[in-house]
Structure formats: structure tokens, C-alpha cells
Design a protein around this motif. Structure first.
Motif, PDB file in Angstrom:
ATOM      1  N   SER A  47      17.881  19.801  58.716  1.00 23.02           N
ATOM      2  CA  SER A  47      17.861  20.671  59.892  1.00 23.02           C
ATOM      3  C   SER A  47      17.581  22.105  59.460  1.00 23.02           C
ATOM      4  O   SER A  47      17.646  22.444  58.281  1.00 23.02           O
ATOM      5  N   ALA A  48      17.283  22.930  60.429  1.00 24.08           N
ATOM      6  CA  ALA A  48      16.833  24.296  60.151  1.00 24.08           C
ATOM      7  C   ALA A  48      17.696  25.307  60.891  1.00 24.08           C
ATOM      8  O   ALA A  48      18.365  24.982  61.875  1.00 24.08           O
ATOM      9  N   GLU A  49      17.640  26.528  60.399  1.00 23.01           N
ATOM     10  CA  GLU A  49      18.236  27.661  61.109  1.00 23.01           C
ATOM     11  C   GLU A  49      17.243  28.050  62.201  1.00 23.01           C
ATOM     12  O   GLU A  49      16.220  28.656  61.924  1.00 23.01           O
ATOM     13  N   GLN A  50      17.524  27.672  63.432  1.00 26.45           N
ATOM     14  CA  GLN A  50      16.578  27.905  64.517  1.00 26.45           C
ATOM     15  C   GLN A  50      16.735  29.330  65.048  1.00 26.45           C
ATOM     16  O   GLN A  50      17.842  29.776  65.334  1.00 26.45           O
ATOM     17  N   VAL A  51      15.613  30.019  65.181  1.00 29.64           N
ATOM     18  CA  VAL A  51      15.665  31.444  65.526  1.00 29.64           C
ATOM     19  C   VAL A  51      14.758  31.805  66.712  1.00 29.64           C
ATOM     20  O   VAL A  51      14.437  32.972  66.907  1.00 29.64           O
TER      21      VAL A  51
END
Ligand SMILES: [Zn+2]
Length: 234
Positions: A47-51
């Protein structure tokens, strides 16, 4: 209850209302629970750091397991993930924003996209298809897409800056506070169609309406629904 999008020999994808955010311990526990129940490997969950940006990452061997259970290892500042690695589950977190999953049936490539209004304005779903085309040789006509639970066009009341960014044609009406309401799901579906994706499933679930699903506007909390997709091992 979960919403299942795909489940065949190649691919599985679903959304779950169970909190998948790593802001609290519940998210990691729920990820482990769903891994057992649905049959993906939590150690390879990515998963990713969604920005709310438009960065799209190709998940290769060095990214596998980033952000699986540790918030500090998430892929930084990224809102869409693509992979052709089997067994690697991609996870997108949302609460009113639009989650989109993509599966190229021919090349066996998957993607998961987070499209809030800023990402939709930056056409992140369309750019994800573009990247699948350029890197994996995807033909858009081979892609099946699913749009998960998100705030609907009757509930998503916005200011004029959002209407200007997304387009007047997606205004559905007027909300309780007298501002326009906008259909972000329709905008994403239109983007996918514009690049040649024809097979698009829409869950039709509104997070704001439907109390079972996390809604930022309703709850103003860290709780996030999870949308998961992985290529099964052969
Ligand atoms: Zn609604």
C-alpha cells in the motif's frame, strides 16, 4: 459485507468495510483477518501513502510488502499502484473517495487507484491505463474495471472550485446546503471510457448513505474501507 468484483483463476478483487487504516491497531488486525479469509498473503500486501496526487507506482520486487502492516514502510506519495507480480495484493484506502481496480485479462496486469476530487481532476484513472499501455503493452479493450463504494452524486456537495476542476457535466443537483453536488464516480468512468475501457462495473454503493461503509464526511474519522486486488499464483 464485502463487495466482490473479480474472482477467477487469474485475479481476485473486493472491497471491505472493515477499517483498513494503519492509524490504529484495528487496521492491521483487519488486514490479517481478510488475508486469511480471502486467501492473499498479508506479507506481500502493498500500500501507499496516498496524498491526492497523480503519482503512479509500478510495484516490483523491491516494493512487495511495503505498507503491509507498518505505516512507515508505505510507498511514499503515491495514489495508484500497478503490478504484474502474482501473489502481490495491492490495497487502496478510501472513505468517500473513489477506489478503482483494473485488470488486463490478456497481459495479466492489475492496478488499484485512489481518486478523490483532486486525483479525478488530474485524471489519475486515465493515466493509470496510459501507464499500463506504455509499460506492459495493455490494450484498453482487454481491461475490466470496477468502481468501488464512494460518495454518490446526490451526497457529494462541493464548492465551485471542485466543479471547475471536474467539469460542469458531472453536477447532479443541489445539496442540503445549497451547493452543487457532483458525481465523481461518473467522472472516473468517463475517463476510463475515453481511453477505450468498455467493461466497467460500478458497485453503486454510496459511502455517505450507507452506514456500513466508512464515510469521511459522515464520521470525520480515520476509518478507511479497503479495496484489494491481486493476481493469483498459477
Ligand atoms: Zn449518497
Amino acid at each position: 459485507m464485502e463487495i466482490q468484483y473479480f474472482d477467477n483463476d487469474d485475479v481476485c478483487a473486493f472491497s471491505s468495510p472493515l477499517d483498513a487504516s494503519l492509524a490504529t491497531d484495528a487496521g492491521a488486525q483487519n488486514r490479517q483477518l481478510l488475508a486469511l479469509r480471502k486467501g492473499f498473503d498479508v506479507a506481500q500486501l502493498t500500500s501507499a501513502e496516498q496524498v491526492h496526487g497523480c503519482n503512479i507506482a509500478i510495484v516490483d520486487s523491491e516494493h512487495v510488502g511495503c505498507g503491509a502492516l507498518d505505516i512507515n514502510t508505505r510507498i511514499p506519495a503515491t495514489d495508484a499502484l500497478i503490478t504484474n507480480l502474482r501473489g502481490v495484493c495491492l490495497l487502496i484506502l478510501t472513505a468517500d473517495c473513489v477506489p478503482v481496480v483494473l485488470f488486463d485479462k490478456r497481459q495479466k496486469v492489475i492496478a488499484a487507484v485512489h481518486a478523490g476530487w483532486r486525483g479525478t481532476a488530474q485524471r489519475i484513472a486515465e493515466h493509470t491505463i496510459d501507464k499500463m499501455v506504455s509499460i506492459f503493452g495493455t490494450r484498453p479493450e482487454d481491461v475490466v474495471a470496477a468502481v468501488g463504494p464512494h460518495i454518490c452524486g446526490k451526497c457529494f456537495e462541493v464548492g465551485n472550485e471542485v466543479v471547475d476542476a471536474i467539469g460542469q457535466e458531472y453536477v447532479c443537483g443541489t445539496g442540503a446546503n445549497g451547493n452543487p453536488t457532483l458525481d465523481l464516480g461518473a467522472a472516473n468512468i468517463a475517463q476510463l471510457k475515453s481511453v477505450g475501457v468498455a467493461d466497467i462495473y460500478d458497485s453503486g454503493v454510496c459511502t455517505y448513505h450507507c452506514a456500513e461503509w466508512p464515510s469521511w464526511r459522515r464520521e470525520k474519522s480515520n476509518v478507511r474501507l479497503g479495496t484489494y486486488i491481486w493476481l493469483k499464483r498459477g
